[in-house]
Design a protein around this motif. Structure first.
Motif, PDB file in Angstrom:
ATOM      1  N   ILE A  33       0.818  -1.212   0.000  1.00  0.00           N
ATOM      2  CA  ILE A  33       0.000   0.000   0.000  1.00  0.00           C
ATOM      3  C   ILE A  33       0.854   1.266   0.000  1.00  0.00           C
ATOM      4  N   PRO A  34       1.839   1.412   0.899  1.00  0.00           N
ATOM      5  CA  PRO A  34       2.680   2.621   0.835  1.00  0.00           C
ATOM      6  C   PRO A  34       3.430   2.749  -0.483  1.00  0.00           C
ATOM      7  N   MET A  35       3.861   1.641  -1.064  1.00  0.00           N
ATOM      8  CA  MET A  35       4.568   1.677  -2.339  1.00  0.00           C
ATOM      9  C   MET A  35       3.659   2.184  -3.458  1.00  0.00           C
ATOM     10  N   ILE A  36       2.434   1.672  -3.486  1.00  0.00           N
ATOM     11  CA  ILE A  36       1.469   2.107  -4.489  1.00  0.00           C
ATOM     12  C   ILE A  36       1.138   3.580  -4.306  1.00  0.00           C
ATOM     13  N   VAL A  37       0.916   3.974  -3.062  1.00  0.00           N
ATOM     14  CA  VAL A  37       0.594   5.370  -2.765  1.00  0.00           C
ATOM     15  C   VAL A  37       1.736   6.305  -3.185  1.00  0.00           C
ATOM     16  N   HIS A  38       2.967   5.878  -2.956  1.00  0.00           N
ATOM     17  CA  HIS A  38       4.122   6.700  -3.344  1.00  0.00           C
ATOM     18  C   HIS A  38       4.095   6.983  -4.841  1.00  0.00           C
ATOM     19  N   ALA A  39       3.779   5.962  -5.633  1.00  0.00           N
ATOM     20  CA  ALA A  39       3.713   6.139  -7.086  1.00  0.00           C
ATOM     21  C   ALA A  39       2.546   7.036  -7.476  1.00  0.00           C
TER      22      ALA A  39
ATOM     23  N   ASN B  74     -13.414  -0.043   6.001  1.00  0.00           N
ATOM     24  CA  ASN B  74     -12.985   1.000   6.928  1.00  0.00           C
ATOM     25  C   ASN B  74     -11.475   0.943   7.158  1.00  0.00           C
ATOM     26  N   VAL B  75     -10.968  -0.268   7.408  1.00  0.00           N
ATOM     27  CA  VAL B  75      -9.537  -0.447   7.664  1.00  0.00           C
ATOM     28  C   VAL B  75      -8.723  -0.139   6.416  1.00  0.00           C
ATOM     29  N   LEU B  76      -9.222  -0.582   5.262  1.00  0.00           N
ATOM     30  CA  LEU B  76      -8.504  -0.396   4.004  1.00  0.00           C
ATOM     31  C   LEU B  76      -8.307   1.084   3.683  1.00  0.00           C
ATOM     32  N   VAL B  77      -9.368   1.861   3.782  1.00  0.00           N
ATOM     33  CA  VAL B  77      -9.264   3.295   3.483  1.00  0.00           C
ATOM     34  C   VAL B  77      -8.360   3.983   4.503  1.00  0.00           C
ATOM     35  N   TYR B  78      -8.421   3.548   5.757  1.00  0.00           N
ATOM     36  CA  TYR B  78      -7.533   4.114   6.786  1.00  0.00           C
ATOM     37  C   TYR B  78      -6.072   3.888   6.401  1.00  0.00           C
ATOM     38  N   ARG B  79      -5.754   2.685   5.943  1.00  0.00           N
ATOM     39  CA  ARG B  79      -4.378   2.388   5.553  1.00  0.00           C
ATOM     40  C   ARG B  79      -3.931   3.254   4.385  1.00  0.00           C
TER      41      ARG B  79
ATOM     42  N   GLN C  14      -5.159   6.233   3.639  1.00  0.00           N
ATOM     43  CA  GLN C  14      -5.055   7.617   4.087  1.00  0.00           C
ATOM     44  C   GLN C  14      -3.781   7.853   4.888  1.00  0.00           C
ATOM     45  N   GLU C  15      -3.415   6.884   5.728  1.00  0.00           N
ATOM     46  CA  GLU C  15      -2.168   7.019   6.488  1.00  0.00           C
ATOM     47  C   GLU C  15      -0.964   7.079   5.559  1.00  0.00           C
ATOM     48  N   ALA C  16      -0.991   6.280   4.484  1.00  0.00           N
ATOM     49  CA  ALA C  16       0.114   6.298   3.533  1.00  0.00           C
ATOM     50  C   ALA C  16       0.133   7.602   2.735  1.00  0.00           C
ATOM     51  N   LEU C  17      -1.030   8.199   2.511  1.00  0.00           N
ATOM     52  CA  LEU C  17      -1.132   9.452   1.762  1.00  0.00           C
ATOM     53  C   LEU C  17      -0.755  10.675   2.597  1.00  0.00           C
ATOM     54  N   ARG C  18      -0.839  10.540   3.918  1.00  0.00           N
ATOM     55  CA  ARG C  18      -0.656  11.690   4.798  1.00  0.00           C
ATOM     56  C   ARG C  18       0.656  12.444   4.567  1.00  0.00           C
TER      57      ARG C  18
ATOM     58  N   PHE D  34       2.207  12.991   1.993  1.00  0.00           N
ATOM     59  CA  PHE D  34       2.149  13.732   0.737  1.00  0.00           C
ATOM     60  C   PHE D  34       1.064  14.816   0.762  1.00  0.00           C
ATOM     61  N   ARG D  35       0.394  14.934   1.898  1.00  0.00           N
ATOM     62  CA  ARG D  35      -0.674  15.918   2.084  1.00  0.00           C
ATOM     63  C   ARG D  35      -1.777  15.752   1.036  1.00  0.00           C
ATOM     64  N   ILE D  36      -2.117  14.513   0.777  1.00  0.00           N
ATOM     65  CA  ILE D  36      -3.204  14.173  -0.140  1.00  0.00           C
ATOM     66  C   ILE D  36      -4.327  13.536   0.666  1.00  0.00           C
ATOM     67  N   THR D  37      -5.530  13.995   0.428  1.00  0.00           N
ATOM     68  CA  THR D  37      -6.690  13.447   1.118  1.00  0.00           C
ATOM     69  C   THR D  37      -7.415  12.465   0.211  1.00  0.00           C
ATOM     70  N   ALA D  38      -7.798  11.326   0.798  1.00  0.00           N
ATOM     71  CA  ALA D  38      -8.546  10.314   0.057  1.00  0.00           C
ATOM     72  C   ALA D  38     -10.038  10.543   0.226  1.00  0.00           C
ATOM     73  N   GLY D  39     -10.799  10.191  -0.799  1.00  0.00           N
ATOM     74  CA  GLY D  39     -12.254  10.251  -0.724  1.00  0.00           C
ATOM     75  C   GLY D  39     -12.825   8.888  -1.086  1.00  0.00           C
ATOM     76  N   GLN D  40     -13.600   8.300  -0.211  1.00  0.00           N
ATOM     77  CA  GLN D  40     -14.153   6.968  -0.451  1.00  0.00           C
ATOM     78  C   GLN D  40     -15.394   7.048  -1.335  1.00  0.00           C
ATOM     79  N   VAL D  41     -15.417   6.228  -2.384  1.00  0.00           N
ATOM     80  CA  VAL D  41     -16.560   6.148  -3.291  1.00  0.00           C
ATOM     81  C   VAL D  41     -16.933   4.679  -3.448  1.00  0.00           C
ATOM     82  N   LEU D  42     -18.093   4.297  -2.959  1.00  0.00           N
ATOM     83  CA  LEU D  42     -18.557   2.912  -3.052  1.00  0.00           C
ATOM     84  C   LEU D  42     -19.628   2.812  -4.131  1.00  0.00           C
ATOM     85  N   LEU D  43     -19.384   1.945  -5.092  1.00  0.00           N
ATOM     86  CA  LEU D  43     -20.289   1.805  -6.223  1.00  0.00           C
ATOM     87  C   LEU D  43     -20.600   0.339  -6.496  1.00  0.00           C
ATOM     88  N   THR D  44     -21.658   0.113  -7.234  1.00  0.00           N
ATOM     89  CA  THR D  44     -21.904  -1.184  -7.841  1.00  0.00           C
ATOM     90  C   THR D  44     -21.983  -0.947  -9.345  1.00  0.00           C
ATOM     91  N   THR D  45     -21.809  -1.974 -10.116  1.00  0.00           N
ATOM     92  CA  THR D  45     -21.895  -1.794 -11.561  1.00  0.00           C
ATOM     93  C   THR D  45     -23.281  -1.294 -11.962  1.00  0.00           C
TER      94      THR D  45
END
Length: 263
Positions: free
Chosen positions: A32-38, A85-90, A92-96, A98-109
């Protein structure tokens, strides 16, 4: 500006990136931190990034004291409710840093198949991107029964890319590229480029899942990639470990050429 080649990923204004459960859950959560860094690197150059991330069910399993992925729907939904909940927290912590805020969007097809809900989803996503928020999209697994049982967000990622008019779609997998046969087959050969009008008949795309929490495979990625490419969106399929190189436009993975749209 549709990315016509891999190299143009380095300058594409809007990119959707999809990562699967097996790449970021359980013992693989270190990615997760590696992906967020990219993603943060692309964000810093002005790119609008949308992340479609699976993993809610897989992330929630340990918190329910389960030894394996549940087979009954109700427990899958419970695991998704906890894990999202845990996934988005992880993330967001990795994004912190970089001062980037995450926004959760839950969808179905189905949300993207109904005109009103599709319009609402597009408006919300556009506003998030306009505010420089990084949307993290996942299927709403607590209510979407079919999506839990089939696929691993690949199709959803293609639909989201269509929804927001993305310039490119990056589907991250557990292998570096697609192969003519399952990668374990000695006769398998990596596929560099799939032309927009390519006939894929005869290719035996294998479904390779590294652990027991993923539900997708090469076949679902091919289907999603063809869907996006047919609407004029270039698609790269490659390994999650190579995400930084992918977003820099390196010659890696399998590139699906987009169909040129008539003006």
């Amino acid at each position: 500006m549709t990315a016509m080649t891999r190299a143009e990923l380095s300058t594409a204004p809007r990119i959707v990136v999809k990562v699967g459960s097996s790449s970021i859950s359980g013992e693989s959560s270190w990615r997760i931190p590696m992906i967020v860094h990219a993603l943060a690197g692309a964000h810093a150059r002005g790119c609008e990034i949308v992340l479609v991330s699976s993993g809610a069910i897989a992330t929630g399993i340990p918190f329910l004291d389960l030894d394996a992925r549940p087979t009954d729907l109700a427990t899958q939904q419970a695991a998704a409710a906890v894990g999202q909940n845990v996934l988005v927290y992880r993330y967001q912590e990795a994004l912190r840093p970089f001062r980037i805020t995450a926004g959760q969007v839950l969808l179905t097809t189905s949300d993207l198949e109904t005109a009103t809900s599709r319009s609402n989803a597009r408006r919300a996503m556009e506003r998030l991107l306009g505010l420089r928020i990084l949307p993290i999209v996942n299927e709403n697994d607590t209510v979407a029964t079919q999506e839990i049982r089939f696929g691993d967000n690949d199709r959803l990622a293609a639909l989201v890319a269509q929804l927001i008019g993305a310039d490119a779609l990056v589907l991250l997998s557990d292998v570096e590229s697609l192969y003519t046969k399952p990668p374990t087959d000695p006769a398998a050969e990596p596929i560099d480029i799939i032309a927009a009008d390519a006939d894929l008949e005869g290719l035996e795309f294998g479904a390779t899942v590294v652990n027991s929490v993923g539900t997708g495979g090469a076949a679902t990625k091919v289907s999603a990639a063809r869907l996006a490419a047919a609407s004029g969106i270039g698609v790269l399929v490659t390994s999650a470990d190579l995400i930084d190189r992918a977003l820099h436009g390196d010659e890696i993975g399998t590139w699906f050429e987009p169909v040129i749209q008539a003006r």
